[in-house]
Design a protein around this motif. Structure first.
Motif, PDB file in Angstrom:
ATOM      1  N   PRO A  87       0.822  -1.212   0.000  1.00 37.64           N
ATOM      2  CA  PRO A  87       0.000   0.000   0.000  1.00 37.64           C
ATOM      3  C   PRO A  87       0.852   1.257   0.000  1.00 37.64           C
ATOM      4  O   PRO A  87       2.038   1.229   0.365  1.00 37.64           O
ATOM      5  N   ALA A  88       0.273   2.374  -0.384  1.00 43.30           N
ATOM      6  CA  ALA A  88       0.945   3.668  -0.273  1.00 43.30           C
ATOM      7  C   ALA A  88       0.939   4.091   1.191  1.00 43.30           C
ATOM      8  O   ALA A  88      -0.042   3.868   1.914  1.00 43.30           O
ATOM      9  N   PRO A  89       2.023   4.696   1.682  1.00 41.91           N
ATOM     10  CA  PRO A  89       2.061   5.110   3.096  1.00 41.91           C
ATOM     11  C   PRO A  89       0.897   6.006   3.496  1.00 41.91           C
ATOM     12  O   PRO A  89       0.318   5.836   4.583  1.00 41.91           O
ATOM     13  N   ASP A 127      -1.620   2.266  14.644  1.00 43.63           N
ATOM     14  CA  ASP A 127      -2.415   2.144  13.425  1.00 43.63           C
ATOM     15  C   ASP A 127      -1.610   1.601  12.265  1.00 43.63           C
ATOM     16  O   ASP A 127      -2.164   0.929  11.373  1.00 43.63           O
ATOM     17  N   ALA A 128      -0.309   1.879  12.228  1.00 44.44           N
ATOM     18  CA  ALA A 128       0.529   1.439  11.111  1.00 44.44           C
ATOM     19  C   ALA A 128       1.989   1.577  11.497  1.00 44.44           C
ATOM     20  O   ALA A 128       2.346   2.297  12.441  1.00 44.44           O
ATOM     21  N   VAL A 129       2.838   0.869  10.751  1.00 43.14           N
ATOM     22  CA  VAL A 129       4.287   1.026  10.842  1.00 43.14           C
ATOM     23  C   VAL A 129       4.781   1.458   9.465  1.00 43.14           C
ATOM     24  O   VAL A 129       4.438   0.836   8.456  1.00 43.14           O
ATOM     25  N   LEU A 130       5.567   2.520   9.432  1.00 41.78           N
ATOM     26  CA  LEU A 130       6.150   3.018   8.192  1.00 41.78           C
ATOM     27  C   LEU A 130       7.661   2.845   8.257  1.00 41.78           C
ATOM     28  O   LEU A 130       8.283   3.162   9.273  1.00 41.78           O
ATOM     29  N   LEU A 131       8.263   2.363   7.171  1.00 41.71           N
ATOM     30  CA  LEU A 131       9.679   2.060   7.139  1.00 41.71           C
ATOM     31  C   LEU A 131      10.364   2.872   6.052  1.00 41.71           C
ATOM     32  O   LEU A 131       9.794   3.063   4.974  1.00 41.71           O
ATOM     33  N   PHE A 156       1.625  -1.992   7.190  1.00 39.76           N
ATOM     34  CA  PHE A 156       2.917  -1.322   7.032  1.00 39.76           C
ATOM     35  C   PHE A 156       3.135  -0.947   5.579  1.00 39.76           C
ATOM     36  O   PHE A 156       2.562  -1.534   4.660  1.00 39.76           O
ATOM     37  N   ALA A 157       3.980   0.060   5.394  1.00 39.32           N
ATOM     38  CA  ALA A 157       4.340   0.522   4.054  1.00 39.32           C
ATOM     39  C   ALA A 157       5.729   1.130   4.132  1.00 39.32           C
ATOM     40  O   ALA A 157       6.246   1.418   5.218  1.00 39.32           O
ATOM     41  N   ARG A 158       6.309   1.354   2.968  1.00 31.70           N
ATOM     42  CA  ARG A 158       7.670   1.867   2.910  1.00 31.70           C
ATOM     43  C   ARG A 158       7.695   3.238   2.253  1.00 31.70           C
ATOM     44  O   ARG A 158       6.999   3.473   1.265  1.00 31.70           O
ATOM     45  N   ALA A 159       8.517   4.130   2.823  1.00 30.01           N
ATOM     46  CA  ALA A 159       8.748   5.463   2.271  1.00 30.01           C
ATOM     47  C   ALA A 159      10.221   5.566   1.872  1.00 30.01           C
ATOM     48  O   ALA A 159      11.054   4.792   2.355  1.00 30.01           O
ATOM     49  N   PRO A 160      10.584   6.508   1.007  1.00 36.07           N
ATOM     50  CA  PRO A 160      11.965   6.573   0.539  1.00 36.07           C
ATOM     51  C   PRO A 160      12.987   6.892   1.624  1.00 36.07           C
ATOM     52  O   PRO A 160      14.136   6.441   1.546  1.00 36.07           O
TER      53      PRO A 160
END
Length: 250
Positions: A87-89, A127-131, A156-160
């Motif tokens: 998914p998108a962050p 609610d979420a984990v972003l990496l 969870f989702a990944r960001a740059p």
């Protein structure tokens, strides 16, 4: 086959143990099982929810399973999972003005720490984990195991980058909180903001200065002469504090 090739290029991952296997089947549309490998004695207890005509289930003695995996730590239950689309962050952030608690991981390359933080996120209702791009994949076998399966249930989702996580916080009205031993504010004195992004960096170097400069720097008070905690332990303490109000209603 190297696990990084399996996870990173083929979109597959390995789960081990009955608890984690059951979570794989309850993980919604994002994850599904491609095949299951069981010791024969495990089949009777797992058969009721594995009776899918399209799901291959293989039975093999533990000596064969150990030869396949290379080490006897799987307890007779293994499965290959498919990760589905990431998914998108932005899609994982509860819309304002609803409360939100998001965990952001920057530069964490230790699978035990990442797995432990996912377990903490699940325990305290994040609610979420972003990496960021440097943090290891939570779907590595060891990370899933250490997370007690939470890597399959916590969104969870990944960001740059860590900077991209700060940008996301600004877009969604999240207060970025950088956990660091040099923080000006103590965690116990903090009034938890209703919408927060808790940022954790790798042990040793910690969070980049470019990230901390745009966040509130928070520290956990410790005994004189000591200022270091394992990042998963520190994350658990901070998440518990930030989730206090929502936990009080449970």
């Amino acid at each position: 086959m190297r696990e990084r090739d399996l996870v990173g290029r083929q979109g597959r991952f390995i789960v081990e143990g009955e608890v984690t296997l059951r979570l794989l089947f309850s993980g919604g549309a994002r994850f599904r099982a491609e095949s299951v490998l069981l010791a024969p004695e495990r089949w009777p207890g797992l058969a009721p929810f594995l009776r899918d005509d399209d799901l291959p289930v293989y039975l093999a003695g533990k000596d064969v399973m150990s030869a396949v995996t290379g080490f006897p730590i799987h307890r007779g239950v293994l499965a290959v999972g498919l990760r589905g689309a990431d998914p998108a962050p932005d899609a994982l952030i509860p819309p304002a003005p609803a409360p939100a608690l998001v965990l952001g991981l920057v530069g964490l390359t230790n699978h035990d720490n990442v797995g432990g933080l996912f377990r903490n996120a699940a325990a305290f209702g994040a609610d979420a984990v972003l990496l960021d791009a440097e943090t290891c994949d939570p779907l590595y076998r060891k990370a899933i195991r250490v997370s007690a399966g939470a890597a399959l249930t916590v969104p969870f989702a990944r960001a740059p980058s860590g900077t991209a996580l700060i940008d996301l916080a600004e877009r969604h009205g999240l207060t970025p909180l950088a956990l660091t031993p040099g923080g000006a504010e103590t965690l116990e004195a903090l009034e938890p903001p209703p919408r927060a992004l808790l940022l954790l960096g790798t042990e040793g170097p910690g969070l980049p200065e470019s990230v901390m400069a745009r966040a509130r720097r928070i520290r956990i008070a410790m005994a004189p002469g000591f200022d270091s905690l394992n990042v998963a332990t520190a994350g658990a303490i901070a998440l518990h504090r930030l989730a206090a109000e929502r936990l009080a209603g449970i």
